[in-house]
Write a protein that holds these residues in place. Sequence first.
Motif, mmCIF file in Angstrom:
data_model
loop_
_atom_site.group_PDB
_atom_site.id
_atom_site.type_symbol
_atom_site.label_atom_id
_atom_site.label_comp_id
_atom_site.label_asym_id
_atom_site.label_seq_id
_atom_site.Cartn_x
_atom_site.Cartn_y
_atom_site.Cartn_z
ATOM 1 N N ARG A 1 56.100 -28.671 -32.062
ATOM 2 C CA ARG A 1 57.380 -28.506 -32.767
ATOM 3 C C ARG A 1 57.330 -28.696 -34.283
ATOM 4 N N PHE A 2 56.152 -28.581 -34.868
ATOM 5 C CA PHE A 2 56.113 -28.703 -36.336
ATOM 6 C C PHE A 2 56.133 -27.337 -36.991
ATOM 7 N N GLN B 1 52.355 -18.523 -30.639
ATOM 8 C CA GLN B 1 52.249 -19.463 -29.517
ATOM 9 C C GLN B 1 53.655 -19.851 -29.067
ATOM 10 N N PRO B 2 53.843 -20.110 -27.774
ATOM 11 C CA PRO B 2 55.109 -20.668 -27.315
ATOM 12 C C PRO B 2 55.116 -22.186 -27.521
ATOM 13 N N ASP B 3 56.244 -22.709 -27.988
ATOM 14 C CA ASP B 3 56.410 -24.159 -28.175
ATOM 15 C C ASP B 3 57.898 -24.441 -27.982
ATOM 16 N N PRO B 4 58.282 -25.270 -27.029
ATOM 17 C CA PRO B 4 59.716 -25.453 -26.763
ATOM 18 C C PRO B 4 60.399 -26.228 -27.881
ATOM 19 N N GLN B 5 61.469 -25.661 -28.441
ATOM 20 C CA GLN B 5 62.210 -26.397 -29.466
ATOM 21 C C GLN B 5 62.892 -27.626 -28.854
ATOM 22 N N PHE B 6 63.406 -27.464 -27.628
ATOM 23 C CA PHE B 6 64.139 -28.551 -26.951
ATOM 24 C C PHE B 6 63.642 -28.717 -25.517
ATOM 25 N N GLY C 1 58.512 -20.785 -23.696
ATOM 26 C CA GLY C 1 58.598 -21.567 -24.930
ATOM 27 C C GLY C 1 59.000 -20.719 -26.122
ATOM 28 N N ASP C 2 59.605 -21.336 -27.122
ATOM 29 C CA ASP C 2 60.044 -20.611 -28.321
ATOM 30 C C ASP C 2 58.838 -20.190 -29.158
ATOM 31 N N GLY C 3 58.904 -18.984 -29.688
ATOM 32 C CA GLY C 3 57.772 -18.435 -30.434
ATOM 33 C C GLY C 3 57.598 -19.093 -31.790
ATOM 34 N N GLN C 4 56.354 -19.404 -32.101
ATOM 35 C CA GLN C 4 55.993 -19.881 -33.432
ATOM 36 C C GLN C 4 54.844 -19.034 -33.925
ATOM 37 N N ILE C 5 54.911 -18.655 -35.185
ATOM 38 C CA ILE C 5 53.877 -17.802 -35.766
ATOM 39 C C ILE C 5 52.972 -18.640 -36.656
ATOM 40 N N ASP D 1 44.415 -19.996 -46.339
ATOM 41 C CA ASP D 1 45.664 -20.767 -46.380
ATOM 42 C C ASP D 1 46.360 -20.638 -45.034
ATOM 43 N N PHE D 2 47.074 -21.681 -44.637
ATOM 44 C CA PHE D 2 47.725 -21.724 -43.322
ATOM 45 C C PHE D 2 49.226 -21.915 -43.481
ATOM 46 N N LYS D 3 49.970 -21.135 -42.706
ATOM 47 C CA LYS D 3 51.433 -21.273 -42.673
ATOM 48 C C LYS D 3 51.866 -21.141 -41.225
ATOM 49 N N HIS D 4 52.842 -21.950 -40.818
ATOM 50 C CA HIS D 4 53.237 -21.997 -39.398
ATOM 51 C C HIS D 4 54.757 -22.175 -39.321
ATOM 52 N N ARG D 5 55.439 -21.218 -38.683
ATOM 53 C CA ARG D 5 56.906 -21.228 -38.670
ATOM 54 C C ARG D 5 57.450 -20.823 -37.302
ATOM 55 N N TRP D 6 58.620 -21.355 -36.949
ATOM 56 C CA TRP D 6 59.364 -20.859 -35.802
ATOM 57 C C TRP D 6 59.848 -19.440 -36.077
ATOM 58 N N VAL D 7 59.967 -18.671 -35.043
ATOM 59 C CA VAL D 7 60.701 -17.409 -35.136
ATOM 60 C C VAL D 7 62.168 -17.745 -34.860
#
Length: 482
Positions: A18-19, A44-49, A61-65, A76-82
């Motif tokens: 969830r980060f 990747q899927p990662d559950p927000q709740f 799980g909620d998508g994160q890119i 460089d690395f960047k990681h965000r929820w969709v």
Amino acid sequence: MTKFPNTPSFTGNNRPERFEADIADLEVEGDIPTGINGAFYRVQPDPQFPPRLGDDIAFNGDGQISMFSFRNGRVDFKHRWVHTDKWKLENEAGHALFGAYRNPLTDDPSVKGRYRGTANTNVLTYAGKLLALKEDSPPVAMDPETLETFGYEDFGGTLTSPTFTAHPKIDPETGDMIAFAYAAKGLLTRDMVYYVIGPDGRVKREVWFEVPYYCMMHDFGVTRDYAIFHVVPIVSSWDRLEKGMPHFGFDTTREIHLGVLPRDGEAKDMRWFKAPNCFASHVMNAFNDGTRIYFDTPVAENNMFPFFPDVHGKPFNPMQTQSRLTRWSVDMGSKGESFRSAERLTELSGEFPRIDERYAMTEYRHGYLAGMDETKPFDMPGGRSAAGLLINTLVHIDHATGKTQSWYCGPTSSLQETCFIPKSDRAAEGEGYLTLVCNRLDERRSDLLVFDAQHVDEGPIAVAKLPLRLRMGLHGNWTPAS
Ligand code: V55
Ligand code: FE
């Protein structure tokens, strides 16, 4: 006060993270070739709740890119929820509102009729936008540099279905995006639509047709002249949803079907072929020589998804889940409706097939797989993926010689899907790099590996180290800086 359930889907190596993160200039072991210039996106899927129903499957799980930007040997690395509608509505509420995977009957009434997609299956750039994909909803468009979500993509108002595949293909000759949608007239409908989207980002051709039975249409094959749809009995029904059963179940008593549509044809030109039951999901590549079509897919004897159990109640059989790359061939010039021609291309068990995408839709030489080598040691209980599989080798298959090369990641790591990066626009097929996330299970951390694609067995030439842990991801793609 968030509490995730103490179940296998949410604990051990499946625990939520969830980060969101930005890390400039990752620590690198070895040397990243300075010629690599662009971005590797993966999802990747990662559950927000915590799940609304007490437990859930990884596919929900909620998508994160994650974006790994390469320039001058630096990453460089960047990681965000969709920010899907689901993510936004639940974020506002502070808890889950959507229930089980593909079952709107389990949702909070306040979200009735909203897109349920999690954008957690694939990510690629097209026509200047980053598209995060889940096959039950339209694409979600994002900024390819900032990963800010723009919103649902309807291709300039030309998308005519409420769904869109997570496995579109880019035609290397025309630059068109070839895609499809299933459940295209609503949940559980047998309606499908084949799409051709132009480099201007608008649908320029569509063909509607019906599949023999509703099932998970996860991927497809495209050759220069044909689009090929494999119908495999990962099936569902309203009865299942009303009973609160998992959306999909596997039916070993049904035949598989192969629908072949000439790319310049209409629904009436489509032919359907049949073969005995088996499991197949992803397609490495497909090509045709005249009317003869070749379709390369990892095939397993039985269901690979334990969380979509046998519809007749037979227990899940891990022994039958080993998938081996197989070449199906079928002739549009032939009579009859059976296709039986299946040639096993390797004895290694693997999934997540990839290629040098510049050779998509045509006869090709080099393929790559996420290998599952059961003979290799594994010292990390709980480290297996949601499907119970353990990806521990990176595999290169040379179709010209039939030879394979592989690299084993060791007993305390596992691997995610790889992605090919051409050395340059003019480089020969297979001349380039492979990149992939490696899960360092013992260190609760991840690395991004870079291989010379022609020397997979020599191991990574560079490792970009992350100080944090990515979850098990699905698919990803390379976008050159140009
Ligand atoms: C797959 C993954 C999905 C899904 C359907 O075969 C199929 C992979 C991550 O979600 O919804
Ligand atoms: Fe997939």
